[in-house]
Design a protein around this motif. Structure first.
Motif, PDB file in Angstrom:
ATOM      1  N   VAL A  29       0.988  -1.201   0.020  1.00 59.63           N
ATOM      2  CA  VAL A  29       0.070   0.010   0.080  1.00 59.63           C
ATOM      3  C   VAL A  29       0.874   1.157  -0.131  1.00 59.63           C
ATOM      4  CG1 VAL A  29      -1.796   1.244   1.022  1.00 59.63           C
ATOM      5  CG2 VAL A  29      -1.880  -1.170   1.212  1.00 59.63           C
ATOM      6  N   ASP A  30       0.465   2.126  -1.007  1.00 60.51           N
ATOM      7  CA  ASP A  30       1.213   3.255  -1.083  1.00 60.51           C
ATOM      8  C   ASP A  30       0.942   4.382  -0.077  1.00 60.51           C
ATOM      9  OD1 ASP A  30       3.065   4.835  -3.415  1.00 60.51           O
ATOM     10  OD2 ASP A  30       1.694   6.340  -2.251  1.00 60.51           O
ATOM     11  N   THR A  31       2.021   4.834   0.688  1.00 58.26           N
ATOM     12  CA  THR A  31       1.779   5.660   1.987  1.00 58.26           C
ATOM     13  C   THR A  31       2.506   6.830   1.878  1.00 58.26           C
ATOM     14  OG1 THR A  31       1.606   3.588   3.285  1.00 58.26           O
ATOM     15  CG2 THR A  31       1.648   5.561   4.406  1.00 58.26           C
ATOM     16  N   PRO A  32       1.911   7.994   1.837  1.00 62.32           N
ATOM     17  CA  PRO A  32       2.667   9.062   1.759  1.00 62.32           C
ATOM     18  C   PRO A  32       3.206  10.085   2.815  1.00 62.32           C
ATOM     19  CG  PRO A  32       0.135   9.704   1.803  1.00 62.32           C
ATOM     20  CD  PRO A  32       0.127   8.022   1.999  1.00 62.32           C
ATOM     21  N   LYS A  33       4.223   9.112   3.150  1.00 65.59           N
ATOM     22  CA  LYS A  33       4.840   9.544   4.686  1.00 65.59           C
ATOM     23  C   LYS A  33       6.190   9.628   4.487  1.00 65.59           C
ATOM     24  CE  LYS A  33       6.238   6.953   8.820  1.00 65.59           C
ATOM     25  NZ  LYS A  33       7.437   6.068   8.202  1.00 65.59           N
ATOM     26  N   GLN A  34       6.830  10.526   4.723  1.00 65.06           N
ATOM     27  CA  GLN A  34       8.537  10.760   4.391  1.00 65.06           C
ATOM     28  C   GLN A  34       9.248  11.079   5.641  1.00 65.06           C
ATOM     29  OE1 GLN A  34       9.918  12.905   0.925  1.00 65.06           O
ATOM     30  NE2 GLN A  34      10.753  14.479   2.178  1.00 65.06           N
ATOM     31  N   ASP A  35      10.026  10.237   6.044  1.00 64.01           N
ATOM     32  CA  ASP A  35      11.017  10.688   7.301  1.00 64.01           C
ATOM     33  C   ASP A  35      12.100  11.668   6.719  1.00 64.01           C
ATOM     34  OD1 ASP A  35       9.709   8.306   7.960  1.00 64.01           O
ATOM     35  OD2 ASP A  35      11.722   7.252   8.265  1.00 64.01           O
ATOM     36  N   HIS A  36      12.448  12.478   7.664  1.00 66.23           N
ATOM     37  CA  HIS A  36      13.437  13.554   7.618  1.00 66.23           C
ATOM     38  C   HIS A  36      14.949  12.575   6.877  1.00 66.23           C
ATOM     39  CE1 HIS A  36      16.760  16.255   8.296  1.00 66.23           C
ATOM     40  NE2 HIS A  36      16.025  17.190   8.327  1.00 66.23           N
ATOM     41  N   LEU A  37      15.009  11.644   7.378  1.00 67.20           N
ATOM     42  CA  LEU A  37      16.081  10.839   6.977  1.00 67.20           C
ATOM     43  C   LEU A  37      15.936  10.708   5.423  1.00 67.20           C
ATOM     44  CD1 LEU A  37      15.663   7.816   9.448  1.00 67.20           C
ATOM     45  CD2 LEU A  37      17.781   9.074   9.357  1.00 67.20           C
ATOM     46  N   VAL A  38      14.707  10.853   4.584  1.00 71.59           N
ATOM     47  CA  VAL A  38      14.927  10.522   3.235  1.00 71.59           C
ATOM     48  C   VAL A  38      15.312  11.703   2.675  1.00 71.59           C
ATOM     49  CG1 VAL A  38      13.280  10.504   1.543  1.00 71.59           C
ATOM     50  CG2 VAL A  38      12.717   9.280   3.455  1.00 71.59           C
ATOM     51  N   CYS A  39      15.754  12.971   3.407  1.00 77.42           N
ATOM     52  CA  CYS A  39      16.294  13.894   2.781  1.00 77.42           C
ATOM     53  C   CYS A  39      17.623  13.769   2.229  1.00 77.42           C
ATOM     54  CB  CYS A  39      16.176  15.347   3.831  1.00 77.42           C
ATOM     55  SG  CYS A  39      14.151  15.792   3.885  1.00 77.42           S
ATOM     56  N   PHE A  40      18.354  12.633   2.741  1.00 77.38           N
ATOM     57  CA  PHE A  40      19.555  12.557   1.963  1.00 77.38           C
ATOM     58  C   PHE A  40      19.543  12.355   0.341  1.00 77.38           C
ATOM     59  CE2 PHE A  40      19.773   8.419   0.185  1.00 77.38           C
ATOM     60  CZ  PHE A  40      18.561   7.799   0.635  1.00 77.38           C
ATOM     61  N   LEU A  41      18.549  11.853   0.024  1.00 77.17           N
ATOM     62  CA  LEU A  41      18.028  11.337  -1.459  1.00 77.17           C
ATOM     63  C   LEU A  41      18.029  12.411  -2.400  1.00 77.17           C
ATOM     64  CD1 LEU A  41      17.343   8.663  -3.103  1.00 77.17           C
ATOM     65  CD2 LEU A  41      14.838   9.521  -2.837  1.00 77.17           C
ATOM     66  N   GLY A  42      17.898  13.703  -2.189  1.00 78.50           N
ATOM     67  CA  GLY A  42      18.194  14.713  -3.125  1.00 78.50           C
ATOM     68  C   GLY A  42      19.739  14.795  -3.459  1.00 78.50           C
ATOM     69  N   ALA A  43      20.631  14.793  -2.283  1.00 75.97           N
ATOM     70  CA  ALA A  43      22.015  14.725  -2.596  1.00 75.97           C
ATOM     71  C   ALA A  43      22.394  13.416  -3.659  1.00 75.97           C
ATOM     72  CB  ALA A  43      22.648  14.599  -1.280  1.00 75.97           C
ATOM     73  N   THR A  44      21.685  12.365  -3.268  1.00 74.10           N
ATOM     74  CA  THR A  44      21.992  10.943  -3.977  1.00 74.10           C
ATOM     75  C   THR A  44      21.628  11.285  -5.610  1.00 74.10           C
ATOM     76  OG1 THR A  44      21.750   9.760  -2.050  1.00 74.10           O
ATOM     77  CG2 THR A  44      21.737   8.749  -4.297  1.00 74.10           C
ATOM     78  N   PHE A  45      20.592  11.702  -5.716  1.00 77.75           N
ATOM     79  CA  PHE A  45      20.194  12.044  -7.294  1.00 77.75           C
ATOM     80  C   PHE A  45      20.975  12.959  -7.819  1.00 77.75           C
ATOM     81  CE2 PHE A  45      15.576  10.718  -6.501  1.00 77.75           C
ATOM     82  CZ  PHE A  45      15.487   9.745  -7.859  1.00 77.75           C
ATOM     83  N   LEU A  46      21.562  14.064  -7.308  1.00 73.20           N
ATOM     84  CA  LEU A  46      22.269  15.214  -7.793  1.00 73.20           C
ATOM     85  C   LEU A  46      23.602  14.554  -8.021  1.00 73.20           C
ATOM     86  CD1 LEU A  46      21.070  18.356  -6.239  1.00 73.20           C
ATOM     87  CD2 LEU A  46      20.360  17.440  -8.410  1.00 73.20           C
TER      88      LEU A  46
END
Ligand code: NAG
Ligand code: NAG
Length: 575
Positions: free
Chosen positions: A366-383
C-alpha cells in the motif's frame, strides 16, 4: 534552563516617534512657530533644490556601459563572498559552542545531555568513543588543534575490549568511519589511529559470520561474537547490511583482503535476490540471505543502502560499474513507484510501500504518503549521480544530460525544495522527524501547508516522536551537495535560513544545542540530548556549504552516511 522566545506572541511595537538624529541636541531650543506662507516658500525652495540635485546626479551618472555593469557584478560577487564568510564563521562558532560544552560536561562519554550537563555511556562496559571519535574529523576541519590533541590522547587510551553487545552498523559508521577519516585528514601518518581502526574492524568482523554472509545487527566487541537482533526476529536491515565504504577503505590502507571480501559478499547476496525495479524490502534474513516481505522505504532501515550504491562506484574511482547500474536501476524504481507531487504546492516527495494483509490471506503493498527526515539525503544522491560525482562543468548545461539524468536532476532539486519546506513551513522553522502529505488539495489548503505531523503516537507523557527535531543532518547534507554541483546560491541561502532556526530554538546559552520536542509548539520544549551527528554531520555540512569548493572536493571524496569524508582510490589488489 534555556531562555525561550515565543515568536507568535512577539508583537511589533506600534510605530513610535522617530528618535532624533544622534547629532541633534537632546532638548532643542524653543523656536517661534513659522507662518503658513513662510512654510510654503520653504517647501518650494526644498523642492527646487532636490530637483537641481537630481539633474546634477543624472549628469554624473550616465547610463551604464557594459564594463561598468561587469564591475557591478564583481562587486555583488565580492559581497556574496563576504556574506558567506560571515555565515561560515557563524557555523564555526556554533561548532565551538557545542564541542566546548561537551568537553566541559561530558568529555569521553558516548552521549551528551547538555541541559543537565552530564554524559552517559551506551553500556556499563565503558565508553566506545561514540562522541569523541565521531567528532575527530570535524575538529581537524575546523583547526581545533588543542581540542584535537586532547581528543586524540583520549582515543589513544581507549580500549575496544568491551564485554557487551554493540550495534554493528552504528559502531561502523560512527567509530570506524571516524577513525579512518581522521587518519586520512591528519595526513595518513598517525599509526595509532589506523591501529585502532584495525583492532575495531577485527572485532566487528564476526558479525558477518552467518550462513549467508549478511551481518548480524549486534556484536560483542570483547568476545567477538555476532548477536542477532531479537526485537526484529533476528533480521538485518538493508541499510545496515550495505555498509561498505569504511571496510573497503581499510582494505585499501592495510592491503588486507578480508574486510573487502566480507562487505563485497553482502552486496552479492543482495544482488542475487529478486527485487522490484531496483527497490528492496527493508529486512533480510541472515540465515538464508533472502528478503523478508516488509516495507519498501527510503527512510529508516532502507536509507543508506540507496545512498551507497553510487558512492561505492565513486569510492573505487569508477572501477566497479556494477554499482552504477544498481544505482540507476534503484533511482528509476524510485521515480516510477515512489516519487509523488504534493497537493497544492507540487512539492516532490517519496512515499513508502507498506505490506497489508488482504482479506483472502494474501498481501498487497500500500502506497503511504509519509516521508522521514532521513529521506532528505536522497536529493543529494540524485544530484551526485546525475552529475557523475560532481564532474560536470559548472554551471551545469542541462541540455547535455541524458533523459534519465535530467529526470534525476529534476527529482534531486525537487526533493531538496520539499525538505526545505518541511523546515520553513513549521512554526519554529525546524523540520519534524516525519511528515505525511495530504492527498486532497482542500485539506492542504485548510492546513496552510501540504503536509501534517501524525499525532496518533501522542501518548502522554511521551511526546509524539514524529514532531521532534533532533538536529538531523540530511537536509544540510543535500543543500551542501546541491550547492557544489549546481553553484546556485539559493542552496546557501536556504542553508542559512535553517541554521538560524537551530540558532534560535536549539542553542542553549550555557553551552551546547538540544533537540526540540515539537517543531510546531512555541515556546519550544527541549530534550536533554545533543546527538553526535550534530557535530559530525549537520554542522560539518553547513560549514562546508559556506566554504570554498576545493575544501573536500566531491570528485575526490565520498562522504560516508555519517558524513565522514573518505578519499576516492583506485583499487589494485582485490579485484
Ligand atoms: C585551517 O587552516 C587552514 C590552513 O592553514 C586554512 O586554510 C583554513 O582556512 C583554516 N580553517 C579554519 C576554520 O580556520
Ligand atoms: C582515477 O582514475 C583516473 C583515470 O582512470 C586517474 O587519472 C586518477 O588518478 C584516478 N584517481 C585516483 C584518486 O586514484
Amino acid at each position: 534552563m534555556a531562555k525561550r522566545k515565543d515568536v507568535t506572541k512577539a508583537v511589533k511595537p506600534a510605530a513610535a516617534p522617530a528618535p532624533p538624529p544622534s547629532s541633534a541636541p537632546r532638548t532643542p531650543p524653543p523656536r517661534s512657530k513659522p507662518s503658513p506662507l513662510r512654510s510654503f516658500i520653504l517647501l518650494i525652495r526644498i523642492a527646487s533644490c532636490c530637483f537641481a540635485l537630481y539633474v546634477l546626479w543624472k549628469r554624473m551618472h550616465p547610463p551604464k556601459e557594459e564594463a561598468e555593469l561587469a564591475e557591478d557584478d564583481k562587486r555583488v560577487r565580492v559581497e556574496e563572498i563576504e556574506v558567506d564568510e560571515v555565515r561560515r564563521q557563524a557555523v564555526l562558532e556554533a561548532f565551538k559552542h557545542s564541542y566546548s560544552a561537551y568537553e566541559r560536561d561530558a568529555f569521553g562519554f558516548d552521549d551528551y545531555h547538555p541541559i543537565s550537563h552530564h554524559g552517559s555511556n551506551m553500556s556499563p562496559a565503558g565508553p566506545v568513543g561514540y562522541f569523541v571519535i565521531d567528532s575527530l574529523d570535524s575538529l581537524l576541519l575546523t583547526n581545533s588543534t588543542e581540542e584535537y590533541k586532547r581528543a586524540r590522547d583520549w582515543v589513544k587510551k581507549l580500549s575496544f575490549d568491551l564485554d557487551d553487545k554493540y550495534h554493528t552498523f552504528e559502531i561502523t559508521i560512527r567509530v570506524l568511519g571516524g577513525l579512518l577519516s581522521a587518519y586520512h585528514l591528519s595526513g595518513e601518518t598517525d599509526q595509532m589511529l589506523l591501529d585502532k581502526a584495525i583492532d575495531l574492524a577485527d572485532r566487528l568482523l564476526p558479525a558477518f559470520d552467518t550462513p549467508s554472509g549478511l551481518p548480524l545487527s549486534f556484536v560483542n566487541l570483547k568476545t567477538r561474537q555476532g548477536i542477532a537482533d531479537k526485537d526484529n526476529r533476528g533480521w538485518t536491515s538493508v541499510a545496515e547490511a550495505g555498509t561498505q565504504l569504511e571496510f573497503k577503505y581499510l582494505s585499501h590502507l592495510t592491503g588486507k583482503k578480508i574486510y573487502w571480501q566480507k562487505v563485497e559478499k553482502v552486496m552479492d547476496v543482495i544482488r542475487k535476490q529478486p527485487n522490484k525495479d531496483g527497490l528492496v524490502p527493508i529486512f533480510m534474513r541472515p540465515d538464508t540471505g533472502s528478503f523478508v516481505f516488509s516495507d519498501i522505504r527510503l527512510g529508516s532501515r532502507g536509507d543508506s543502502y540507496y545512498e551507497y550504491l553510487s558512492k561505492q562506484y565513486f569510492q573505487t574511482n569508477r572501477t566497479e560499474p556494477i554499482y552504477l547500474d544498481m544505482h540507476n536501476e534503484a533511482m528509476s524504481g524510485i521515480k516510477k513507484l515512489l516519487l509523488k507531487k504534493s497537493a497544492t504546492k507540487g512539492l516532490m516527495y517519496v512515499s513508502e510501500l507498506l505490506p497489508r494483509r488482504k482479506a483472502e490471506g494474501t498481501f498487497e503493498m500500500v502506497d503511504t504518503p509519509k516521508q522521514d527526515h532521513l529521506v532528505c539525503f536522497l536529493g543529494a544522491t540524485f544530484l551526485l549521480g546525475a552529475s557523475n560525482g560532481n564532474t560536470l562543468p559548472l554551471p551545469p548545461d542541462e541540455s547535455t544530460l541524458s533523459e534519465s539524468q535530467l529526470d534525476d536532476w529534476v527529482a534531486g532539486k525537487g526533493l531538496i525544495r520539499t525538505c526545505v519546506d518541511t523546515y520553513t513551513s513549521s512554526k519554529t522553522g525546524l523540520a519534524p522527524e516525519i511528515v505525511n502529505f495530504y492527498l486532497r488539495a482542500a485539506d492542504a489548503k485548510a492546513a496552510g501547508r501540504d503536509w501534517f505531523i501524525n499525532s496518533r503516537k501522542l501518548t502522554y507523557p511521551e511526546p509524539p516522536i514524529d514532531a521532534r527535531n533532533i538536529l538531523r543532518p540530511e537536509t544540510a547534507e543535500s543543500l551542501f551537495v546541491a550547492y557544489r554541483v549546481t553553484g546556485d546560491p539559493i542552496y546557501r541561502s536556504w542553508g542559512w535560513t535553517i541554521f538560524q532556526a537551530f540558532e534560535k530554538h536549539c542553542k542553549l546559552p550555557a553551552g551546547g544545542y538540544a533537540s526540540v520536542r515539537d517543531v510546531d509548539a512555541l515556546p519550544v520544549v527541549h530534550e536533554d540530548r545533543m546527538e553526535t551527528f550534530w557535530l559530525s554531520e549537520t554542522l560539518k555540512y553547513l560549514y562546508l556549504l559556506f566554504s570554498d569548493k576545493d575544501l573536500l572536493p566531491l570528485d575526490r571524496y565520498v562522504f560516508s552516511t555519517e558524513a565522514h569524508p573518505l578519499p576516492v582510490f583506485t583499487p589494485t589488489r582485490f579485484q
